[in-house]
Design an enzyme around this catalytic site. Structure first.
Site, PDB file in Angstrom:
ATOM      1  N   TRP A 110      56.704  18.974 -15.849  1.00 51.27           N
ATOM      2  CA  TRP A 110      57.572  19.750 -16.737  1.00 51.27           C
ATOM      3  C   TRP A 110      56.911  21.123 -16.774  1.00 51.27           C
ATOM      4  CZ3 TRP A 110      61.788  18.680 -20.059  1.00 51.27           C
ATOM      5  CH2 TRP A 110      61.990  19.569 -21.109  1.00 51.27           C
ATOM      6  N   LYS A 119      70.694  18.887 -41.044  1.00 52.13           N
ATOM      7  CA  LYS A 119      70.197  17.557 -40.654  1.00 52.13           C
ATOM      8  C   LYS A 119      70.959  16.476 -41.411  1.00 52.13           C
ATOM      9  CE  LYS A 119      68.708  18.353 -37.699  1.00 52.13           C
ATOM     10  NZ  LYS A 119      68.520  19.644 -37.202  1.00 52.13           N
ATOM     11  N   GLU A 165      74.816  16.245 -40.213  1.00 50.70           N
ATOM     12  CA  GLU A 165      75.097  15.734 -38.868  1.00 50.70           C
ATOM     13  C   GLU A 165      74.653  14.284 -38.696  1.00 50.70           C
ATOM     14  OE1 GLU A 165      73.255  17.799 -35.543  1.00 50.70           O
ATOM     15  OE2 GLU A 165      71.460  18.185 -36.710  1.00 50.70           O
ATOM     16  N   ASN A 192      48.279  16.789 -17.131  1.00 52.80           N
ATOM     17  CA  ASN A 192      49.268  17.077 -18.170  1.00 52.80           C
ATOM     18  C   ASN A 192      48.536  17.865 -19.243  1.00 52.80           C
ATOM     19  OD1 ASN A 192      51.226  17.093 -20.110  1.00 52.80           O
ATOM     20  ND2 ASN A 192      51.080  14.914 -20.612  1.00 52.80           N
ATOM     21  N   GLY A 193      49.063  19.003 -19.663  1.00 51.39           N
ATOM     22  CA  GLY A 193      48.398  19.809 -20.681  1.00 51.39           C
ATOM     23  C   GLY A 193      48.323  21.251 -20.226  1.00 51.39           C
ATOM     24  N   GLU A 243      68.683  24.371 -42.661  1.00 54.39           N
ATOM     25  CA  GLU A 243      68.319  23.378 -41.657  1.00 54.39           C
ATOM     26  C   GLU A 243      68.301  21.969 -42.270  1.00 54.39           C
ATOM     27  OE1 GLU A 243      68.336  23.219 -38.633  1.00 54.39           O
ATOM     28  OE2 GLU A 243      67.010  21.596 -38.060  1.00 54.39           O
ATOM     29  N   ARG A 300      61.703  11.242 -19.728  1.00 55.88           N
ATOM     30  CA  ARG A 300      60.997  12.249 -20.522  1.00 55.88           C
ATOM     31  C   ARG A 300      61.389  13.666 -20.126  1.00 55.88           C
ATOM     32  NH1 ARG A 300      55.991  12.825 -19.740  1.00 55.88           N
ATOM     33  NH2 ARG A 300      55.062  12.531 -21.779  1.00 55.88           N
ATOM     34  N   HIS A 351      77.226  32.743 -57.951  1.00 58.14           N
ATOM     35  CA  HIS A 351      78.366  33.571 -57.546  1.00 58.14           C
ATOM     36  C   HIS A 351      79.532  32.722 -57.039  1.00 58.14           C
ATOM     37  CE1 HIS A 351      76.039  37.192 -58.174  1.00 58.14           C
ATOM     38  NE2 HIS A 351      75.037  36.621 -57.520  1.00 58.14           N
ATOM     39  N   LYS A 404      74.453  16.868 -27.304  1.00 54.99           N
ATOM     40  CA  LYS A 404      73.115  17.484 -27.384  1.00 54.99           C
ATOM     41  C   LYS A 404      73.192  18.940 -26.938  1.00 54.99           C
ATOM     42  CE  LYS A 404      68.676  17.780 -27.903  1.00 54.99           C
ATOM     43  NZ  LYS A 404      68.280  18.041 -29.303  1.00 54.99           N
ATOM     44  N   CYS A 419      54.504  16.631 -18.932  1.00 60.22           N
ATOM     45  CA  CYS A 419      54.347  15.964 -17.643  1.00 60.22           C
ATOM     46  C   CYS A 419      54.086  14.471 -17.843  1.00 60.22           C
ATOM     47  CB  CYS A 419      53.187  16.570 -16.881  1.00 60.22           C
ATOM     48  SG  CYS A 419      53.327  18.353 -16.713  1.00 60.22           S
TER      49      CYS A 419
HETATM   50  O1  M6R Z   1      70.067  23.941 -27.238  1.00 50.45           O
HETATM   51  P1  M6R Z   1      70.323  24.888 -28.397  1.00 50.45           P
HETATM   52  O2  M6R Z   1      69.103  25.124 -29.210  1.00 50.45           O
HETATM   53  O3  M6R Z   1      70.960  26.151 -27.963  1.00 50.45           O
HETATM   54  O4  M6R Z   1      71.366  24.114 -29.299  1.00 50.45           O
HETATM   55  C1  M6R Z   1      71.908  24.746 -30.419  1.00 50.45           C
HETATM   56  C2  M6R Z   1      72.660  23.769 -31.287  1.00 50.45           C
HETATM   57  O5  M6R Z   1      73.718  23.182 -30.575  1.00 50.45           O
HETATM   58  C3  M6R Z   1      71.755  22.671 -31.853  1.00 50.45           C
HETATM   59  O6  M6R Z   1      70.662  23.211 -32.535  1.00 50.45           O
HETATM   60  C4  M6R Z   1      72.555  21.764 -32.805  1.00 50.45           C
HETATM   61  O7  M6R Z   1      72.937  22.467 -33.943  1.00 50.45           O
HETATM   62  C5  M6R Z   1      71.745  20.518 -33.180  1.00 50.45           C
HETATM   63  N1  M6R Z   1      72.585  19.358 -33.164  1.00 50.45           N
HETATM   64  C6  M6R Z   1      71.138  20.608 -34.533  1.00 50.45           C
HETATM   65  O8  M6R Z   1      70.436  19.465 -34.875  1.00 50.45           O
END
Ligand code: M6R
Length: 613
Positions: free
Chosen positions: A77, A490, A493, A103-104, A486, A27, A509, A608, A2
């Site tokens: 939020w 990172k 991408e 907020n909280g 993961e 936000r 393998h 996103k 919030c």
């Molecule tokens: O909103 P979501 O968690 O469903 O999104 C899934 C993926 O599109 C998202 O995690 C994507 O891989 C990111 N760019 C990773 O950093």
């Protein structure tokens, strides 16, 4: 999370609040509201129109009284209660004179509410926050002035708050207080301001101050006075803020990704707040699946994409270990095309930060069509996934702006592991004291993440030393494997460099053929049970000329023998380690991307939220 703004001492209070709320829209929020107080009257307006709520609120304000000098504004939020106008802030006490914005999360809201209802208070929302208005009302009735009433009321609550209160019977005063959730005070000649975030008051206040945990501040046009929760005077720390609006929206960080990486301890704390009942049971207020149904679960299938899929893979280990239920994890875009088997007792969990990823929504729809119960784990209240699922657990990471997901990952792992502990409780697969110890351990992860974040300079040194490398293999075993996936995601991408995640044992393998001088191998080696095996995998790649980077715990002395570079992290329970171990990998990817001049918040070709199949 919030957003909060307050102003006392201006004649154009309403306009100042509305402009401040517009500046908090970035936000993320789902509803908004304002309250104004003048002699003897508190006036309030609220609107719930998603991301249009501030515009809708402006329309609600056409009949607002003029000349009121004291006001509060809030963007909500949702956490407790749907994003509807009745749950939007400000909330009023029974008399309509006291208005609060918050907020909280108030963890013990249910017991306080029960007590207040028993004493005749009438509640008009389903939020946890509203108890604060009625507690303050009680204290005011007992003769306490507004700051005293806020202070004594806060002695009764557990949880997190940035709180601001006005009362028409004490006009020209706002009282604010903070624990965990951020709050700042600003001053200008004849006016005082408060806000959750600098952008809300950046162009109005001249001087800024930080409110610290458990401090109460009384603001008037002439300035402010601050107390601690025991009532002793304290001085607020002055902040030096010479930001433009863009920098202010990023909280002073270079970009949203840096801000979101730094917000991870807060995201963890918020996600874990208010999930533990007095009788020791882990509980999710919002979930909506009965204990009987959870006890009857025979199989769990997690569907998710990208980073959320990696969090789901971590959860598989935790659910199987603690709750002894068999778990499958599927890439959500694959699930519905493989004619999935859904038997009685199948629980399908869709994990998605946005709650709008079409692949994950389609997978959960397919599961539902075949008779599964569907649980959504998402960051966005009332998102499509949340609405369509039978039940929901919200991560409370706050808005994630950067395309590369960071704080969503740690919040998802925390929420799913908490769910695993709940399943274990219901199925009695672990002694209660072990569940309790793990729950306490989970609470401590935020502090471990903070320590990992404080080592940014050590990560920067490694990033500088490896600048120019083009091929990266990320390795891990057990939950170190999804952590490696993961970390690799990172890096690829953000930097557009080649990075792959592998189970460390799988390397020989096939992929070992690709290892040669110039290749970088990044290994996650924090689990003592996997340590020896990882070390021998690393000896294999080192013998073939790769540069070796290892994420290792502070007490690991043997790692130096195989590693060219060590990224140290605090040790933790192995199943919690992904939330800590991912920190240096996020920082490494981020710092390398910045050194390469990449747009870290908006990598090329990516969105996103992916709403096309
Ligand atoms: O909103 P979501 O968690 O469903 O999104 C899934 C993926 O599109 C998202 O995690 C994507 O891989 C990111 N760019 C990773 O950093």
């Amino acid at each position: 999370m919030c957003g909060i703004i307050g102003v006392v001492g201006r004649t154009d209070t309403l306009e100042t609040l509305l402009q401040g709320l517009s500046r908090l829209e970035y936000r993320g929020y789902d509803s908004a509201g304002v309250a104004l107080s003048g002699p003897g009257t508190t006036w309030r307006a609220r609107a719930a129109a998603g991301t249009e709520s501030v515009a809708a609120l402006r329309a609600e304000c056409v009949d607002a009284p003029r000349g009121f000098r004291t006001g509060l504004g809030h963007t909500r939020w949702a956490t407790h209660g749907a994003p509807e106008a009745l749950n939007a802030h400000p909330h009023l006490d029974c008399s309509g004179s006291v208005a609060i914005i918050h907020n909280g999360i108030i963890e013990n809201h249910a017991e306080i509410r029960e007590d207040l209802v028993g004493r005749g208070h009438v509640f008009t929302s389903v939020t946890d926050s509203e108890v604060l208005a009625h507690l303050i009302e009680e204290a005011r009735k007992a003769g306490e002035d507004l700051s005293e009433a806020v202070r004594t009321s806060l002695l009764r609550v557990r949880g997190a708050f940035a709180l601001a209160v006005l009362d028409a019977t004490e006009p020209d005063v706002i009282v604010a207080a903070r624990r965990i959730s951020p709050l700042i005070v600003g001053t200008a000649p004849g006016v005082s301001y408060l806000a959750s975030d600098v952008p809300a008051i950046l162009d109005q206040a001249k001087t800024f101050y930080a409110v610290e945990d458990d401090q109460v501040v009384r603001l008037g046009p002439e300035g402010f006075r601050a107390l601690d929760l025991e009532g002793a005077p304290v001085r607020l720390r002055q902040l030096s803020i010479d930001w433009d609006l863009e920098t202010a929206e990023k909280g002073g960080f270079e970009d949203f990704m840096a801000k979101e990486i730094a917000e991870q301890p807060e995201a963890l704390r918020a996600t874990l707040l208010d999930r533990h009942r007095r009788d020791g049971a882990i509980s999710f207020d919002e979930m909506g699946v009965s204990d009987e149904e959870l006890r009857a679960v025979k199989r769990v299938v997690l569907v998710a994409a990208g980073t959320s899929n990696h969090a789901a893979q971590v959860a598989k280990y935790a659910i199987e270990r603690w709750a002894r239920v068999s778990v499958e994890v599927d890439i959500s875009s694959e699930y519905r095309y493989r004619d999935p088997i859904v038997e009685v007792g199948t629980l399908v969990i869709g994990v998605s930060q946005s709650g709008e990823t079409i692949d994950t929504i389609q997978a959960t729809r397919e599961a539902k069509r075949r008779g599964a119960r569907v649980l959504a784990v998402t960051n966005i209240v009332d998102s499509s996934l949340a609405r369509e699922a039978d039940a929901v657990i919200y991560t409370r990471a706050g808005l994630e702006v950067s395309v590369a997901s960071t704080k969503a990952f740690v919040a998802q792992v925390a929420a799913l592991e908490l769910f695993a502990l709940r399943l274990a409780q219901l199925r009695a697969t672990m002694p209660e004291r072990d569940v309790e110890a793990l729950y306490r351990g989970l609470q401590a992860v935020g502090a471990q993440v903070e320590r990992a974040l404080s080592r940014r300079e050590e990560v920067a040194e490694v990033a500088r030393a490896l600048f120019g490398a083009r091929d990266f293999f990320y390795l891990g075993r057990h939950v170190g494997f999804p952590t490696a996936l993961e970390g690799a995601l990172k890096l690829k991408e953000l930097t557009y460099l080649h990075a792959e995640g592998y189970p460390a044992g799988e390397l020989k393998h096939g992929p070992l053929a690709l290892i040669e001088p110039g290749v970088v191998v990044v290994a996650v080696a924090t689990d003592p049970a996997m340590h020896e095996k990882i070390l021998s995998n690393l000896a294999e790649v080192k013998a073939r000329g790769a540069s070796v980077v290892v994420v290792a715990t502070d007490d690991d002395e043997s790692i130096a023998a195989v590693a060219d570079f060590v990224l140290r992290v605090p040790g933790t329970e192995p199943l919690f380690a992904p939330m800590v171990d991912i920190i240096p990998l996020q920082l490494f990817a981020y710092l390398t991307a910045r050194a390469l001049g990449r747009n870290v918040d908006r990598p090329r070709n990516l969105a996103k939220t992916v709403t096309v199949e």
